[in-house]
Design a protein around this motif. Structure first.
Motif, PDB file in Angstrom:
ATOM      1  N   LYS A   1       0.830  -1.203   0.000  1.00  9.11           N
ATOM      2  CA  LYS A   1       0.000   0.000   0.000  1.00  9.11           C
ATOM      3  C   LYS A   1       0.867   1.258   0.000  1.00  9.11           C
ATOM      4  CE  LYS A   1      -3.900   2.357   2.028  1.00  9.11           C
ATOM      5  NZ  LYS A   1      -5.002   2.312   2.967  1.00  9.11           N
ATOM      6  N   SER A   2       1.937   1.261   0.770  1.00  8.03           N
ATOM      7  CA  SER A   2       2.835   2.422   0.808  1.00  8.03           C
ATOM      8  C   SER A   2       3.483   2.659  -0.554  1.00  8.03           C
ATOM      9  CB  SER A   2       3.925   2.227   1.864  1.00  8.03           C
ATOM     10  OG  SER A   2       3.368   2.168   3.144  1.00  8.03           O
ATOM     11  N   ILE A   3       3.891   1.573  -1.187  1.00  5.92           N
ATOM     12  CA  ILE A   3       4.496   1.694  -2.519  1.00  5.92           C
ATOM     13  C   ILE A   3       3.484   2.303  -3.487  1.00  5.92           C
ATOM     14  CG2 ILE A   3       5.328   0.372  -4.506  1.00  5.92           C
ATOM     15  CD1 ILE A   3       6.598  -1.561  -2.429  1.00  5.92           C
ATOM     16  N   LEU A   4       2.261   1.805  -3.450  1.00 10.40           N
ATOM     17  CA  LEU A   4       1.230   2.316  -4.356  1.00 10.40           C
ATOM     18  C   LEU A   4       0.874   3.766  -4.032  1.00 10.40           C
ATOM     19  CD1 LEU A   4      -0.949  -0.883  -4.598  1.00 10.40           C
ATOM     20  CD2 LEU A   4       0.326   0.186  -6.472  1.00 10.40           C
ATOM     21  N   GLU A   5       0.871   4.130  -2.761  1.00 10.93           N
ATOM     22  CA  GLU A   5       0.602   5.523  -2.388  1.00 10.93           C
ATOM     23  C   GLU A   5       1.663   6.450  -2.963  1.00 10.93           C
ATOM     24  OE1 GLU A   5       0.360   5.223   1.882  1.00 10.93           O
ATOM     25  OE2 GLU A   5      -1.815   4.859   1.827  1.00 10.93           O
ATOM     26  N   GLU A   6       2.925   6.029  -2.879  1.00  6.97           N
ATOM     27  CA  GLU A   6       4.001   6.855  -3.420  1.00  6.97           C
ATOM     28  C   GLU A   6       3.958   6.902  -4.945  1.00  6.97           C
ATOM     29  OE1 GLU A   6       5.829   8.947  -1.670  1.00  6.97           O
ATOM     30  OE2 GLU A   6       4.648   8.245   0.014  1.00  6.97           O
ATOM     31  N   CYS A   7       3.613   5.773  -5.557  1.00  7.55           N
ATOM     32  CA  CYS A   7       3.458   5.779  -7.012  1.00  7.55           C
ATOM     33  C   CYS A   7       2.338   6.731  -7.422  1.00  7.55           C
ATOM     34  CB  CYS A   7       3.162   4.372  -7.536  1.00  7.55           C
ATOM     35  SG  CYS A   7       4.586   3.282  -7.528  1.00  7.55           S
ATOM     36  N   GLU A   8       1.265   6.740  -6.655  1.00  6.93           N
ATOM     37  CA  GLU A   8       0.168   7.650  -6.987  1.00  6.93           C
ATOM     38  C   GLU A   8       0.611   9.107  -6.870  1.00  6.93           C
ATOM     39  OE1 GLU A   8      -4.466   8.772  -6.093  1.00  6.93           O
ATOM     40  OE2 GLU A   8      -3.455   7.440  -4.692  1.00  6.93           O
ATOM     41  N   ARG A   9       1.443   9.412  -5.903  1.00  6.02           N
ATOM     42  CA  ARG A   9       1.964  10.786  -5.794  1.00  6.02           C
ATOM     43  C   ARG A   9       2.735  11.173  -7.052  1.00  6.02           C
ATOM     44  NH1 ARG A   9       5.058  11.812  -0.402  1.00  6.02           N
ATOM     45  NH2 ARG A   9       5.683  13.527  -1.727  1.00  6.02           N
ATOM     46  N   GLY A  10       3.552  10.250  -7.540  1.00  7.40           N
ATOM     47  CA  GLY A  10       4.281  10.502  -8.783  1.00  7.40           C
ATOM     48  C   GLY A  10       3.332  10.652  -9.957  1.00  7.40           C
ATOM     49  N   GLU A  11       2.298   9.826  -9.990  1.00  9.90           N
ATOM     50  CA  GLU A  11       1.305   9.906 -11.064  1.00  9.90           C
ATOM     51  C   GLU A  11       0.504  11.211 -10.975  1.00  9.90           C
ATOM     52  OE1 GLU A  11       0.725   7.117 -13.787  1.00  9.90           O
ATOM     53  OE2 GLU A  11       2.716   7.704 -13.087  1.00  9.90           O
ATOM     54  N   ASP A  12       0.230  11.668  -9.759  1.00  6.42           N
ATOM     55  CA  ASP A  12      -0.440  12.965  -9.593  1.00  6.42           C
ATOM     56  C   ASP A  12       0.403  14.080 -10.210  1.00  6.42           C
ATOM     57  OD1 ASP A  12      -2.630  11.911  -8.213  1.00  6.42           O
ATOM     58  OD2 ASP A  12      -1.837  12.439  -6.231  1.00  6.42           O
ATOM     59  N   ALA A  13       1.713  14.005  -9.996  1.00  5.75           N
ATOM     60  CA  ALA A  13       2.619  15.039 -10.509  1.00  5.75           C
ATOM     61  C   ALA A  13       2.642  15.059 -12.034  1.00  5.75           C
ATOM     62  CB  ALA A  13       4.021  14.824  -9.949  1.00  5.75           C
ATOM     63  N   ILE A  14       2.750  13.883 -12.660  1.00  2.55           N
ATOM     64  CA  ILE A  14       2.808  13.864 -14.128  1.00  2.55           C
ATOM     65  C   ILE A  14       1.446  14.225 -14.718  1.00  2.55           C
ATOM     66  CG2 ILE A  14       2.387  11.383 -14.485  1.00  2.55           C
ATOM     67  CD1 ILE A  14       4.576  11.563 -16.736  1.00  2.55           C
ATOM     68  N   LYS A  15       0.378  13.812 -14.057  1.00  3.02           N
ATOM     69  CA  LYS A  15      -0.971  14.166 -14.517  1.00  3.02           C
ATOM     70  C   LYS A  15      -1.134  15.693 -14.527  1.00  3.02           C
ATOM     71  CE  LYS A  15      -5.758  13.134 -13.296  1.00  3.02           C
ATOM     72  NZ  LYS A  15      -6.624  12.396 -12.381  1.00  3.02           N
ATOM     73  N   LYS A  16      -0.655  16.349 -13.473  1.00  6.31           N
ATOM     74  CA  LYS A  16      -0.724  17.812 -13.394  1.00  6.31           C
ATOM     75  C   LYS A  16       0.145  18.456 -14.480  1.00  6.31           C
ATOM     76  CE  LYS A  16       0.052  21.762 -10.314  1.00  6.31           C
ATOM     77  NZ  LYS A  16       0.490  22.614 -11.403  1.00  6.31           N
ATOM     78  N   ALA A  17       1.313  17.888 -14.722  1.00  5.77           N
ATOM     79  CA  ALA A  17       2.207  18.436 -15.748  1.00  5.77           C
ATOM     80  C   ALA A  17       1.541  18.414 -17.120  1.00  5.77           C
ATOM     81  CB  ALA A  17       3.521  17.659 -15.773  1.00  5.77           C
ATOM     82  N   TYR A  18       0.843  17.330 -17.436  1.00 10.00           N
ATOM     83  CA  TYR A  18       0.148  17.243 -18.720  1.00 10.00           C
ATOM     84  C   TYR A  18      -1.019  18.226 -18.780  1.00 10.00           C
ATOM     85  CZ  TYR A  18       2.734  13.609 -21.073  1.00 10.00           C
ATOM     86  OH  TYR A  18       3.714  12.926 -21.752  1.00 10.00           O
ATOM     87  N   ARG A  19      -1.758  18.336 -17.690  1.00  9.50           N
ATOM     88  CA  ARG A  19      -2.878  19.282 -17.651  1.00  9.50           C
ATOM     89  C   ARG A  19      -2.354  20.713 -17.853  1.00  9.50           C
ATOM     90  NH1 ARG A  19      -4.919  17.768 -13.031  1.00  9.50           N
ATOM     91  NH2 ARG A  19      -3.746  19.283 -11.826  1.00  9.50           N
TER      92      ARG A  19
END
Length: 153
Positions: A96-114
């Protein structure tokens, strides 16, 4: 004063850098997983591969616009820190911790594209189409990671 073409090249290069960050993050994550998390390994490898393809497309667009292609990772900023946090958490952490951190990274790239698709960036129609197509894949990746994280007890 920065021209529209120069601004587009800068935006595309920023996306190259965060995709490079994403590649490094997911490659590291795939290597650090336990055997019991083999399902995640395939997903992480696919997301890294997707970002490699994104980098190739963005690099071609930068070259066609007459710009110099960025080849590294982002040097500063929240995007880089988000993926560094992801990279730093894999050892000794639960799924779960690994996935939470991956989601943080995905949030960042998602924002960059937006942000890249903001009208203020003045991307050409061709560049906007490339970025929008990649954004769909990025959003799907984010949603996959989020769903996996949410499924953890």
């Amino acid at each position: 004063m920065e021209t529209t073409t120069e601004k587009s090249i800068e935006v595309l290069n920023d996306l190259i850098e965060i995709n490079n960050d994403r590649i490094d993050g997911f490659d590291r994550a795939a290597k650090e997983l336990d055997a019991s998390d083999s399902d995640l390994k395939g997903i992480f490898e696919q997301f890294a591969s997707d970002s490699r393809r994104n980098v190739q497309e963005l690099s071609a667009a930068v070259g066609q616009a007459g710009g110099e292609v960025e080849t590294g990772n982002s040097a500063t900023g929240t995007i880089h820190r988000a993926w560094l946090d992801v990279k730093a958490t894999f050892s000794g952490h639960d799924r779960k911790s690994i996935l939470e951190e991956c989601e943080r990274g995905e949030d960042a790239i998602k924002k960059a594209y937006r942000d890249a698709l903001s009208p203020d960036n003045g991307l050409s129609l061709q560049h906007s189409q490339i970025v929008a197509q990649q954004q769909q894949l990025i959003n799907q990746g984010h949603d996959t990671i989020k769903a996996l994280r949410d499924s953890q007890v």
